[in-house]
Scaffold this motif. Structure first.
Motif, PDB file in Angstrom:
ATOM      1  N   GLU A 187     -21.482  -9.914  -6.421  1.00 48.93           N
ATOM      2  CA  GLU A 187     -22.867 -10.363  -6.274  1.00 48.93           C
ATOM      3  C   GLU A 187     -23.051 -10.642  -4.782  1.00 48.93           C
ATOM      4  O   GLU A 187     -22.852 -11.750  -4.324  1.00 48.93           O
ATOM      5  CB  GLU A 187     -23.132 -11.612  -7.108  1.00 48.93           C
ATOM      6  CG  GLU A 187     -22.805 -11.480  -8.590  1.00 48.93           C
ATOM      7  CD  GLU A 187     -23.823 -10.650  -9.339  1.00 48.93           C
ATOM      8  OE1 GLU A 187     -24.862 -10.298  -8.738  1.00 48.93           O
ATOM      9  OE2 GLU A 187     -23.577 -10.337 -10.521  1.00 48.93           O
ATOM     10  N   GLY A 188     -23.359  -9.601  -4.016  1.00 51.47           N
ATOM     11  CA  GLY A 188     -23.371  -9.712  -2.569  1.00 51.47           C
ATOM     12  C   GLY A 188     -21.962  -9.553  -2.032  1.00 51.47           C
ATOM     13  O   GLY A 188     -21.123  -8.883  -2.627  1.00 51.47           O
ATOM     14  N   THR A 189     -21.684 -10.181  -0.896  1.00 48.67           N
ATOM     15  CA  THR A 189     -20.367 -10.044  -0.264  1.00 48.67           C
ATOM     16  C   THR A 189     -19.505 -11.290  -0.413  1.00 48.67           C
ATOM     17  O   THR A 189     -18.356 -11.292   0.022  1.00 48.67           O
ATOM     18  CB  THR A 189     -20.524  -9.751   1.238  1.00 48.67           C
ATOM     19  OG1 THR A 189     -21.263 -10.824   1.854  1.00 48.67           O
ATOM     20  CG2 THR A 189     -21.256  -8.434   1.465  1.00 48.67           C
ATOM     21  N   ARG A 190     -20.018 -12.309  -1.025  1.00 49.98           N
ATOM     22  CA  ARG A 190     -19.281 -13.580  -1.116  1.00 49.98           C
ATOM     23  C   ARG A 190     -18.941 -13.950  -2.560  1.00 49.98           C
ATOM     24  O   ARG A 190     -17.924 -14.597  -2.817  1.00 49.98           O
ATOM     25  CB  ARG A 190     -20.125 -14.682  -0.459  1.00 49.98           C
ATOM     26  CG  ARG A 190     -19.654 -16.115  -0.660  1.00 49.98           C
ATOM     27  CD  ARG A 190     -18.487 -16.480   0.214  1.00 49.98           C
ATOM     28  NE  ARG A 190     -17.989 -17.810  -0.122  1.00 49.98           N
ATOM     29  CZ  ARG A 190     -18.215 -18.904   0.589  1.00 49.98           C
ATOM     30  NH1 ARG A 190     -18.934 -18.834   1.695  1.00 49.98           N
ATOM     31  NH2 ARG A 190     -17.718 -20.069   0.224  1.00 49.98           N
ATOM     32  N   GLN A 191     -19.747 -13.533  -3.504  1.00 43.47           N
ATOM     33  CA  GLN A 191     -19.558 -13.945  -4.884  1.00 43.47           C
ATOM     34  C   GLN A 191     -19.019 -12.800  -5.729  1.00 43.47           C
ATOM     35  O   GLN A 191     -19.502 -11.665  -5.626  1.00 43.47           O
ATOM     36  CB  GLN A 191     -20.870 -14.453  -5.478  1.00 43.47           C
ATOM     37  CG  GLN A 191     -21.387 -15.722  -4.802  1.00 43.47           C
ATOM     38  CD  GLN A 191     -22.644 -16.250  -5.475  1.00 43.47           C
ATOM     39  OE1 GLN A 191     -23.523 -15.479  -5.847  1.00 43.47           O
ATOM     40  NE2 GLN A 191     -22.722 -17.559  -5.644  1.00 43.47           N
ATOM     41  N   LEU A 192     -18.057 -13.120  -6.571  1.00 42.34           N
ATOM     42  CA  LEU A 192     -17.406 -12.128  -7.418  1.00 42.34           C
ATOM     43  C   LEU A 192     -17.300 -12.681  -8.828  1.00 42.34           C
ATOM     44  O   LEU A 192     -16.965 -13.848  -9.030  1.00 42.34           O
ATOM     45  CB  LEU A 192     -15.999 -11.825  -6.876  1.00 42.34           C
ATOM     46  CG  LEU A 192     -15.128 -10.855  -7.672  1.00 42.34           C
ATOM     47  CD1 LEU A 192     -15.715  -9.445  -7.645  1.00 42.34           C
ATOM     48  CD2 LEU A 192     -13.699 -10.844  -7.123  1.00 42.34           C
ATOM     49  N   VAL A 226     -14.121 -16.526  -1.134  1.00 44.06           N
ATOM     50  CA  VAL A 226     -14.811 -15.827  -2.215  1.00 44.06           C
ATOM     51  C   VAL A 226     -15.121 -16.822  -3.312  1.00 44.06           C
ATOM     52  O   VAL A 226     -14.234 -17.561  -3.764  1.00 44.06           O
ATOM     53  CB  VAL A 226     -13.955 -14.664  -2.763  1.00 44.06           C
ATOM     54  CG1 VAL A 226     -14.637 -14.012  -3.968  1.00 44.06           C
ATOM     55  CG2 VAL A 226     -13.697 -13.624  -1.679  1.00 44.06           C
ATOM     56  N   ASP A 227     -16.365 -16.843  -3.741  1.00 44.14           N
ATOM     57  CA  ASP A 227     -16.782 -17.676  -4.862  1.00 44.14           C
ATOM     58  C   ASP A 227     -16.621 -16.877  -6.148  1.00 44.14           C
ATOM     59  O   ASP A 227     -17.233 -15.827  -6.317  1.00 44.14           O
ATOM     60  CB  ASP A 227     -18.249 -18.095  -4.717  1.00 44.14           C
ATOM     61  CG  ASP A 227     -18.500 -18.930  -3.472  1.00 44.14           C
ATOM     62  OD1 ASP A 227     -17.597 -19.697  -3.088  1.00 44.14           O
ATOM     63  OD2 ASP A 227     -19.599 -18.817  -2.901  1.00 44.14           O
ATOM     64  N   MET A 228     -15.796 -17.390  -7.053  1.00 43.36           N
ATOM     65  CA  MET A 228     -15.641 -16.769  -8.363  1.00 43.36           C
ATOM     66  C   MET A 228     -16.677 -17.395  -9.287  1.00 43.36           C
ATOM     67  O   MET A 228     -16.681 -18.612  -9.523  1.00 43.36           O
ATOM     68  CB  MET A 228     -14.235 -16.999  -8.904  1.00 43.36           C
ATOM     69  CG  MET A 228     -13.118 -16.452  -8.023  1.00 43.36           C
ATOM     70  SD  MET A 228     -13.215 -14.659  -7.768  1.00 43.36           S
ATOM     71  CE  MET A 228     -13.120 -14.055  -9.466  1.00 43.36           C
ATOM     72  N   ILE A 229     -17.580 -16.581  -9.783  1.00 40.34           N
ATOM     73  CA  ILE A 229     -18.673 -17.089 -10.626  1.00 40.34           C
ATOM     74  C   ILE A 229     -18.460 -16.621 -12.060  1.00 40.34           C
ATOM     75  O   ILE A 229     -17.823 -15.608 -12.330  1.00 40.34           O
ATOM     76  CB  ILE A 229     -20.051 -16.637 -10.080  1.00 40.34           C
ATOM     77  CG1 ILE A 229     -20.140 -15.106 -10.003  1.00 40.34           C
ATOM     78  CG2 ILE A 229     -20.294 -17.248  -8.696  1.00 40.34           C
ATOM     79  CD1 ILE A 229     -21.500 -14.625  -9.541  1.00 40.34           C
TER      80      ILE A 229
END
Length: 230
Positions: A187-192, A226-229
């Motif tokens: 989800e963009g370059t920071r959220q996965l 990296v934010d794991m969502i």
């Protein structure tokens, strides 16, 4: 080192730093309570043998780039593997057995004499360690090894792909977790996020990196987050 080419530069991650992020993933799994208590230790320490090798960047003269863990010269790599497994076993025999199983599998079918010898010695180590385990521990080894591999691969996914992309060949079709395929979606370059989601709640992982240019000069260092969502 884990090496990602970025134009004329190289993004480098130390192996032990990557392993610590692997353990962050393990701690947040929904299945954490089903794992042997030593599994997270094995995941955190599975690359501890690389710490000495990763103190400096070894350059592949023929290719004009740093060596990565994939093509690092075999003899020092095998020595590091064995030293790392020895260190983990000295702390915890179950964790040591998991790390031995993880590394021995790399050389299944390999005909290089040094690799064959390494694998045979590790299989013997595993039999020795299993002999001292309870029956339920021996049964759980394969499950816990699968979790180690998943957490290792998810951390490698983050290292080997540019943020927001999934181009590295190993992961284009997803990652396998306990027999189930999970698809990584940026989800963009920071959220996965992973589909289906194996984690209990959202969290953030952070890993240090260095960037070297083709002249072997370090240009940058920083932290990849990296934010794991869910």
């Amino acid at each position: 080192m884990i090496v990602r080419k970025q134009g004329n530069r190289f993004v480098l991650f130390r192996q032990h730093d990557h392993a610590l992020v692997s353990a962050d993933f393990a701690l947040r799994l929904k299945e954490i309570d089903r794992l042997h208590p030593s599994t997270v230790l094995a995941i955190a320490m599975h690359d501890v043998g690389w710490r000495l090798l990763d103190r400096e960047v070894l350059w592949n003269e023929e290719e004009g780039r740093p060596y990565s863990f994939m093509d690092y010269p075999l003899d020092p790599k095998l020595s590091a593997y064995k030293a790392g497994i020895n260190q983990v076993e000295a702390e915890d025999s179950y964790a040591g057995c998991l790390c031995s199983m993880h590394y021995a599998a790399f050389f299944e079918g390999d005909t290089e004499p040094a690799a064959v010898r390494f694998r045979e010695e590790e299989l013997a180590r595993q039999e020795r360690l299993k002999a001292g385990m309870k029956p339920e521990e021996r049964v759980g080894l394969e499950r816990d090894l699968q979790v180690l591999r998943f957490c290792d691969n998810l951390s490698l996914f983050i290292c080997l792909n540019e943020p927001g992309q999934n181009t590295f060949p190993w992961f284009r079709n997803g990652l396998v977790y306990l027999g189930q395929k999970l698809l990584p979606v940026w989800e963009g370059t920071r959220q996965l996020r992973l589909t289906p989601n194996p984690f209990r709640r959202p969290f953030t992982v952070t890993m240090p990196y260095q960037i070297f240019n083709a002249a072997r000069e370090q240009e940058e260092e920083g932290q990849l987050s990296v934010d794991m969502i869910c």
